[in-house]
Design an enzyme around this catalytic site. Structure first.
Site, mmCIF file in Angstrom:
data_model
loop_
_atom_site.group_PDB
_atom_site.id
_atom_site.type_symbol
_atom_site.label_atom_id
_atom_site.label_comp_id
_atom_site.label_asym_id
_atom_site.label_seq_id
_atom_site.Cartn_x
_atom_site.Cartn_y
_atom_site.Cartn_z
ATOM 1 N N ASP A 1 0.737 -1.165 0.020
ATOM 2 C CA ASP A 1 0.039 0.070 -0.108
ATOM 3 C C ASP A 1 0.880 1.187 0.038
ATOM 4 O O ASP A 1 2.108 1.451 0.627
ATOM 5 C CB ASP A 1 -0.825 -0.057 1.235
ATOM 6 N N GLU B 1 1.917 -0.370 -4.878
ATOM 7 C CA GLU B 1 0.873 0.385 -5.333
ATOM 8 C C GLU B 1 1.408 1.759 -5.843
ATOM 9 O O GLU B 1 1.903 2.496 -4.941
ATOM 10 C CB GLU B 1 -0.092 0.520 -4.002
ATOM 11 N N ASP C 1 -9.985 1.730 -5.005
ATOM 12 C CA ASP C 1 -9.740 2.978 -4.928
ATOM 13 C C ASP C 1 -10.144 3.795 -6.397
ATOM 14 O O ASP C 1 -9.875 5.055 -6.363
ATOM 15 C CB ASP C 1 -8.277 3.253 -4.878
#
Lengths: 499, 499
Positions: free
Chosen positions: A269, A298, A365
């Site tokens: 993340d 990410e 997202d």
């Protein structure tokens, strides 16, 4: 040399040269049949001056194997599926959090619905039938939120999701069904209730954990100190990943979960906000435990600095997501521009990285892709065909295969509707077929890639040895006469089939 | 934005933006006063689509201090001098190797002359008077050759050069005279007589040291095995720097010399053929012992992959050497091309790296610059003026300051002629003056840099706060009328002085 790509600004040429010598000096001759120019580190010149040869040829000084980007052998055949755990299936209502909304209600930012690991376990048959062989689970460690990106305890499965034994059982059964599992590593920030952060709130700068975060000010007369956080979210204090004690704690955590559960890698993340040194050491740790574990960052942008072989295998390929939105959904770029933009982003990285990219149309997202397409299923289907034809690991966000829609967060995180009567069964069958086709088609798994456009139609060719797979996508909304080379053709989307 | 450089292909613009926020997303607007275009990660587009903002702005995701390239604070003021130890001065004839040629004879590949550490010690006053404040010594550890790039014992000063105590004494006295000392680290390859290599020759693949090298074949019935070496030199077997035991041995050696002698850093031989992981760990080791130690690689090419902050501070700047040869000596490029080529190579790297480059006209690996100039001293002087005006650390190869000449190896390694009657005293005085001037001129030490050409004349401007230093070099061989901005002007090279 072969021209392998064209973007909006450049043509890209490639020459494959096999040698046992780890050293190579070289320059290029550019000829139009009459005049010849030289391209070297000195740029384009009329001649190559041998007197300075050593100063200005291009070179591989010495290819040291330890520097070569080595990725898991299985990425070529991987087909991933992303599960937002709280919304996939509630397999154990007994561990639901206090206040749970009815399954199927539209989610609000703080809704809970009760999805859990038992739910995934019970739906493994569904996933197996779909055909995927990899699962990416959003975070599962203890946290007060539904998304769990604000960790309270890195060493504990969230009780509303299950426990360590259940996680082990899930991973074991997934493996028995040929499905790999990667977890979401949230190391950029902790949650507000992470014990070391609470310790600093209590003890201020004297806390032994003060250096684990980015505190910028401790008020003299009490009150909450100032600290950097993820974005503007005070419930996600940024971790200082260059702090040796914190680093040891996180690395021990990473090793713990890998060794205890046998997971197949990590999705990381907010990986681009963490220091490179952390990731370099992280890679050595992870690959030391399991050389076949995958590391997916990410990063939403050009990620070359992370993909040189010392940090990640691949990243979530949001540049491809953007191009897909612009071409398939909004139609704001042409087939030519789509081919060019994709080709350009391919040239950012090595083949190894390109094969390890997690390619996605949508995620927790983003808006769901079908919603970007304003519900136009054919556009979604074209995009899916593209995704499964492209180089890298296709990753499907849970529910895309049954036609789920949703705007941005929290609407992109709706509960999976398990009432089959409401599924788009044509779309599901299409998904199963394209997954099955990809699995049977070596060029789509291992092949090199070329893209171009002609008469508004997009062409994507994958070549592997003597085999070739050609994907032709007509997103113009008009009929086109397309002449295909000899071979077997499948008409995936339109009603009429031609061979 | 300010245009800071132009090379043969591009203009380069810079904007300095100060912020306390470690995160920055940005894109550019390009306007000709009427139309405006956008430059983002999507390339040049007509507008910036805010709907996808997060997908395609440029960004510093989060500047973590640990990733920032930090270089020694003293590089800006450093003025280096390279000594080929065997040829500088024979201070102790008592430790000469067996067969020594008369000092002053032209060197053959295997000549010995007796130069040693005692010789450098005795000439510290000369060096101090010259004005340099940094010494780079070619290798000093035990080896059978005159250049000592084929190490026999990494832990022992070559007896013909002295011993550890003498080395400590030399470094101590140099420090007392404000002169830093860096040693030549030869870790790409050992010498043939390095004990671990001999052990493998004796015991074959069963040797515990077999993994320290790159053996490719051990003949079944005895005979010398095959192994990779530096270039084609079998007396320099390449080390396998990814081998953990060898790495520990070399790192312990590095720590040993740093801790025992207090050296100020390393010049790293053939650094581009060693794996990046070795250099990353090397940096952590060296900076851990002494954060102010400098790390200079020997890379002859664009070295960006080594200069991102995790490996070297700078490299020997051979691209600048080449441009100097082509502009000052051979005249094959114009002042415009000289400015463009230098500007282009500056844009390869960060300011920190550019300030840490070891800029050189010549070295033990090239023809001497005055010889490139066919003895034309004025051309050499122009090049020296350039070198001391340029951004980075000027490094003078021993004897350039007295007019030494020499073709390629071994002729570039002649003995220093200590008979002052044969020195070019004008050149020496010029050298002392330019060194002194650089030391007094903050813009030349700390300033930013801009280069351009006009009417065949080369201009180099360094700016530091309100101060500016402008170097104007006319290498046309013709008189030029040059209008200078208000200020103090020094005519360094021509006979006539104008103010």
């Amino acid at each position: 040399m072969e021209k392998i790509a064209t973007d909006r600004y450049f043509d890209y040429y490639q020459y494959n040269y096999a040698t046992d010598d780890p050293r190579l000096g070289y320059y290029f001759l550019i000829s139009d049949g009459e005049a010849t120019l030289v391209y070297s580190e000195s740029g384009v010149t009329e001649a190559f001056n041998d007197q300075y040869a050593y100063f200005h040829y291009f070179q591989y000084p010495f290819i040291n194997p330890i520097d070569v980007h080595t990725v898991p052998s299985w990425v070529h055949e991987a087909i991933f599926y992303q599960i937002f755990v709280e919304r996939f299936y509630n397999g154990d209502p007994g561990n639901d959090p206090g206040s749970v909304s009815p399954w199927g209600e539209l989610p609000k930012p703080k809704s809970f619905f009760g999805g859990d690991l038992q739910g995934i376990l019970e739906k493994l048959d569904y996933l197996k039938e779909l055909g995927i062989n990899g699962l990416y689970l959003t975070p599962i460690f203890e946290s007060p939120s539904n998304h769990k990106y604000d960790t309270t305890d890195y060493r504990k499965v969230d009780p509303a999701f299950g426990d360590k034994d259940l996680l082990c059982k899930l991973i074991k059964q997934a493996h028995e069904n040929g499905i790999r599992v990667i977890l979401d590593g949230v190391f950029n920030h902790s949650g507000y209730f992470f014990a070391p952060f609470q310790d600093v709130l209590k003890n201020g700068g004297h806390s032994q954990y003060a250096g684990w975060f980015h505190f910028t000010e401790f008020p003299e007369h009490g009150g909450e100190p100032k600290y950097r956080c993820f974005g503007t979210s005070p419930n996600m204090p940024k971790l200082n990943t260059s702090n040796p004690q914190l680093k040891k704690y996180l690395f021990d955590t990473v090793a713990y979960w890998m060794e205890e559960t046998g997971i197949d890698g990590w999705r990381l993340d907010v990986s681009d906000e963490i220091d490179h040194q952390f990731w370099r050491d992280f890679r050595q740790l992870v690959k030391g435990i399991n050389p076949e574990a995958v590391i997916i960052g990410e990063n939403w942008h050009n990620s070359y600095p992370w993909l040189m072989g010392d940090q990640f295998d691949g990243v979530m390929n949001y540049p491809v997501t953007k191009s897909c939105i612009q071409f398939f959904a909004s139609g704001e770029i042409s087939a030519e521009e789509f081919a060019e933009d994709l080709s350009g982003s391919l040239m950012w990285n090595s083949d190894q990285a390109n094969f390890s990219m997690l390619n996605l149309l949508d995620s927790h997202d983003t808006m769901r892709f079908l919603t970007w397409c304003r519900g136009d299923k054919k556009k979604l289907m074209l995009a899916i065909l593209f995704l499964f034809s492209y180089i890298g690991v296709p990753c499907t966000y849970y529910g895309t295969e049954i036609g789920m829609e949703g705007n941005g967060d929290p609407d992109s995180r709706r509960t999976f509707d398990w009432d089959e009567n409401r599924w788009d069964k044509d779309l599901l069958a299409f998904y199963q077929q394209i997954i099955s086709f990809r699995k049977s088609c070596k060029p789509l798994q291992y092949g090199n890639i070329k893209m171009w456009a002609d008469d508004g139609v997009f062409y994507l060719e994958r070549g592997y040895g003597d085999e070739k797979a050609l994907t032709v996508l007509n997103n113009t909304g008009e009929g086109k006469n397309i002449v295909l080379p000899v071979g077997k053709a499948i008409d995936w989307v339109s009603a009429e089939k031609t061979e």
